[in-house]
Design a protein around this motif. Structure first.
Motif, PDB file in Angstrom:
ATOM      1  N   GLY A   1      47.946  43.803 -15.939  1.00 54.99           N
ATOM      2  CA  GLY A   1      48.030  42.417 -15.548  1.00 54.99           C
ATOM      3  C   GLY A   1      46.990  41.633 -16.331  1.00 54.99           C
ATOM      4  N   GLY A   2      47.002  40.313 -16.197  1.00 52.20           N
ATOM      5  CA  GLY A   2      46.062  39.494 -16.947  1.00 52.20           C
ATOM      6  C   GLY A   2      44.623  39.870 -16.691  1.00 52.20           C
ATOM      7  N   LEU A   3      44.240  39.978 -15.412  1.00 50.19           N
ATOM      8  CA  LEU A   3      42.865  40.288 -15.052  1.00 50.19           C
ATOM      9  C   LEU A   3      42.473  41.705 -15.431  1.00 50.19           C
ATOM     10  N   SER A   4      43.295  42.688 -15.095  1.00 53.97           N
ATOM     11  CA  SER A   4      42.956  44.080 -15.418  1.00 53.97           C
ATOM     12  C   SER A   4      42.877  44.280 -16.930  1.00 53.97           C
ATOM     13  N   GLY A   5      43.688  43.534 -17.685  1.00 53.51           N
ATOM     14  CA  GLY A   5      43.613  43.623 -19.142  1.00 53.51           C
ATOM     15  C   GLY A   5      42.286  43.107 -19.672  1.00 53.51           C
ATOM     16  N   VAL A   6      41.835  41.974 -19.147  1.00 57.47           N
ATOM     17  CA  VAL A   6      40.537  41.441 -19.557  1.00 57.47           C
ATOM     18  C   VAL A   6      39.428  42.430 -19.199  1.00 57.47           C
ATOM     19  N   GLN A   7      39.489  42.999 -17.992  1.00 55.09           N
ATOM     20  CA  GLN A   7      38.490  43.984 -17.573  1.00 55.09           C
ATOM     21  C   GLN A   7      38.460  45.170 -18.537  1.00 55.09           C
ATOM     22  N   ALA A   8      39.637  45.686 -18.888  1.00 51.25           N
ATOM     23  CA  ALA A   8      39.713  46.854 -19.769  1.00 51.25           C
ATOM     24  C   ALA A   8      39.159  46.539 -21.153  1.00 51.25           C
TER      25      ALA A   8
ATOM     26  N   PRO B   1      35.308  47.814 -26.224  1.00 54.90           N
ATOM     27  CA  PRO B   1      35.252  46.859 -27.337  1.00 54.90           C
ATOM     28  C   PRO B   1      36.195  47.266 -28.470  1.00 54.90           C
ATOM     29  N   GLY B   2      36.867  46.282 -29.034  1.00 53.22           N
ATOM     30  CA  GLY B   2      37.806  46.542 -30.120  1.00 53.22           C
ATOM     31  C   GLY B   2      39.239  46.684 -29.664  1.00 53.22           C
ATOM     32  N   SER B   3      39.454  46.864 -28.355  1.00 54.54           N
ATOM     33  CA  SER B   3      40.821  46.972 -27.853  1.00 54.54           C
ATOM     34  C   SER B   3      41.512  45.614 -27.949  1.00 54.54           C
ATOM     35  N   GLN B   4      42.831  45.654 -28.071  1.00 54.64           N
ATOM     36  CA  GLN B   4      43.578  44.437 -28.344  1.00 54.64           C
ATOM     37  C   GLN B   4      44.789  44.275 -27.430  1.00 54.64           C
ATOM     38  N   ALA B   5      45.016  43.052 -26.967  1.00 55.79           N
ATOM     39  CA  ALA B   5      46.294  42.698 -26.352  1.00 55.79           C
ATOM     40  C   ALA B   5      47.280  42.524 -27.491  1.00 55.79           C
TER      41      ALA B   5
ATOM     42  N   THR C   1      51.827  27.448 -13.884  1.00 54.32           N
ATOM     43  CA  THR C   1      51.919  28.606 -14.778  1.00 54.32           C
ATOM     44  C   THR C   1      50.556  29.057 -15.290  1.00 54.32           C
ATOM     45  N   TYR C   2      50.502  30.306 -15.720  1.00 53.38           N
ATOM     46  CA  TYR C   2      49.298  30.916 -16.284  1.00 53.38           C
ATOM     47  C   TYR C   2      49.717  32.155 -17.082  1.00 53.38           C
ATOM     48  N   PRO C   3      48.893  32.645 -18.010  1.00 57.02           N
ATOM     49  CA  PRO C   3      49.231  33.878 -18.742  1.00 57.02           C
ATOM     50  C   PRO C   3      48.982  35.105 -17.871  1.00 57.02           C
ATOM     51  N   ASP C   4      49.861  36.109 -18.002  1.00 60.16           N
ATOM     52  CA  ASP C   4      49.673  37.289 -17.151  1.00 60.16           C
ATOM     53  C   ASP C   4      49.826  38.585 -17.930  1.00 60.16           C
ATOM     54  N   TYR C   5      50.754  39.433 -17.532  1.00 59.47           N
ATOM     55  CA  TYR C   5      50.831  40.814 -18.020  1.00 59.47           C
ATOM     56  C   TYR C   5      50.806  40.917 -19.547  1.00 59.47           C
ATOM     57  N   GLN C   6      50.300  42.050 -20.010  1.00 60.19           N
ATOM     58  CA  GLN C   6      50.296  42.328 -21.449  1.00 60.19           C
ATOM     59  C   GLN C   6      50.077  43.814 -21.702  1.00 60.19           C
ATOM     60  N   TRP C   7      50.491  44.238 -22.887  1.00 65.64           N
ATOM     61  CA  TRP C   7      50.187  45.577 -23.381  1.00 65.64           C
ATOM     62  C   TRP C   7      48.853  45.517 -24.112  1.00 65.64           C
ATOM     63  N   THR C   8      47.916  46.379 -23.738  1.00 63.22           N
ATOM     64  CA  THR C   8      46.624  46.457 -24.418  1.00 63.22           C
ATOM     65  C   THR C   8      46.472  47.840 -25.037  1.00 63.22           C
ATOM     66  N   LEU C   9      46.046  47.861 -26.301  1.00 56.43           N
ATOM     67  CA  LEU C   9      45.904  49.100 -27.072  1.00 56.43           C
ATOM     68  C   LEU C   9      44.443  49.301 -27.453  1.00 56.43           C
ATOM     69  N   ARG C  10      43.972  50.537 -27.385  1.00 52.55           N
ATOM     70  CA  ARG C  10      42.601  50.848 -27.777  1.00 52.55           C
ATOM     71  C   ARG C  10      42.395  50.568 -29.274  1.00 52.55           C
ATOM     72  N   GLY C  11      41.176  50.158 -29.606  1.00 54.98           N
ATOM     73  CA  GLY C  11      40.884  49.754 -30.968  1.00 54.98           C
ATOM     74  C   GLY C  11      40.829  50.888 -31.978  1.00 54.98           C
ATOM     75  N   ASP C  12      40.763  52.136 -31.506  1.00 55.09           N
ATOM     76  CA  ASP C  12      40.690  53.272 -32.429  1.00 55.09           C
ATOM     77  C   ASP C  12      42.051  53.909 -32.697  1.00 55.09           C
ATOM     78  N   ALA C  13      43.139  53.198 -32.363  1.00 53.51           N
ATOM     79  CA  ALA C  13      44.480  53.779 -32.493  1.00 53.51           C
ATOM     80  C   ALA C  13      44.817  54.128 -33.941  1.00 53.51           C
ATOM     81  N   ASP C  14      44.480  53.248 -34.890  1.00 54.67           N
ATOM     82  CA  ASP C  14      44.803  53.522 -36.293  1.00 54.67           C
ATOM     83  C   ASP C  14      44.022  54.729 -36.812  1.00 54.67           C
ATOM     84  N   GLU C  15      42.767  54.831 -36.402  1.00 58.64           N
ATOM     85  CA  GLU C  15      41.939  55.952 -36.824  1.00 58.64           C
ATOM     86  C   GLU C  15      42.492  57.273 -36.307  1.00 58.64           C
TER      87      GLU C  15
END
Length: 287
Positions: A83-90, A95-99, A220-234
């Motif tokens: 969700g929007g909040l849990s994504g920001v928390q994660a 650091p380096g993780s991306q929505a 309205t407000y922004p909500d759910y998203q897929w978040t990926l760890r920043g070391d995925a390419d490595e």
């Protein structure tokens, strides 16, 4: 001895390479509905991602929003449907993780405030009805964006008081499906839910709309998203982040999209969730 040491180092190197090559890509999703439904549906999403990404993909179920964030922080999963909040928390914790992607509906998401019809609360379009004051109220999960963060924000905006001062009793159901059930049964008079979960439940006949109804739709407000760890390419190879994003954007099978439920996905970025971070800080849920 030297040749034995060299052999052992060579074997260890090969072992590490094989482990890296065979690394399973794992993802999770916040449990905003009944867990058994999520396991069945997200397992199909795992199969789709495995085919598109060329790696083994596994869905890892979790029992709470906090557990989803913890699994991401601890690298037990590399991708998460937050969700929007849990994504920001994660992303604050890793650091380096991306929505990287959001549902087409998530750029302009809304919460529904629902009430048991026995309360006599009349639906309104302009604002949350004044007549909710003094009734019992349930949020969803404590860190749900659509079931707690934004509803609390709108309650404070409307009444200039914390929910505990507005309502006779305030609770947390744990998920949107449970919120609907508690309000329908009369355990709580009023609640706040994710509008997509409400609509899906109504379409499936899982809600008695003679007993519970929508009394107000939030801004309205922004909500759910897929978040990926920043070391995925490595870890999985150069360009893997782009491959994951493209696979999500290309997901068009209605049977897969029903898992969310969304009509499709579009690219997203961390900046899209600035409003969520601001509200989270304003009511003390984020630092």
């Amino acid at each position: 001895m030297r040749w034995m040491l060299a052999l052992l180092l060579s074997i260890a190197s090969i072992g590490c390479s094989l482990a890296h090559a065979d690394a399973t890509f794992r993802f999770t999703a916040i449990p905003d509905e009944d867990q058994s439904r999520l396991v069945e549906r997200f397992s199909k999403v795992a199969d789709y991602l495995s085919d598109r990404l060329g790696v083994d993909v596994e869905y890892v179920p979790v029992t709470s929003y906090g557990a989803a964030v913890t699994a991401f922080r601890n690298d037990q999963v590399q991708l998460a449907w937050f969700g929007g909040l849990s994504g920001v928390q994660a992303r604050q914790l890793v650091p380096g993780s991306q929505a990287i992607a959001q549902g087409k509906e998530d750029a302009a998401f809304v919460s529904y405030f629902i009430a048991n019809t026995a309360t006599g609360i009349e639906p309104q379009q302009e604002a949350l009805p004044e007549s909710v004051v003094g009734h019992s109220f349930t949020f969803g999960a404590k860190t749900s964006t659509s079931g707690r963060l934004m509803p609390e924000h709108f309650i404070r905006q409307r009444f200039d008081e914390a929910p505990e001062q507005v309502f006779s009793r305030v609770g947390f159901s744990g998920d949107h499906t449970r919120t609907i059930a508690l309000v329908e049964s009369g355990t709580y008079d009023v609640g706040a839910v994710n509008f997509t979960v409400w609509q899906a439940a109504v379409e499936d006949g899982r809600v008695d709309t003679d007993k519970v109804e929508v009394i107000w739709e939030s801004p309205t407000y922004p909500d759910y998203q897929w978040t990926l760890r920043g070391d995925a390419d490595e870890r999985y190879g150069e360009g893997f982040t782009q491959k994951v994003q493209q696979a999500l954007v290309d997901m068009t099978d209605p049977a897969l999209l029903e898992s969310f439920p969304r009509s499709g996905f579009i690219p997203a970025s961390n900046d899209d969730y600035g409003p969520i971070e601001s509200v989270g800080k304003s009511i003390g849920l984020l630092r």
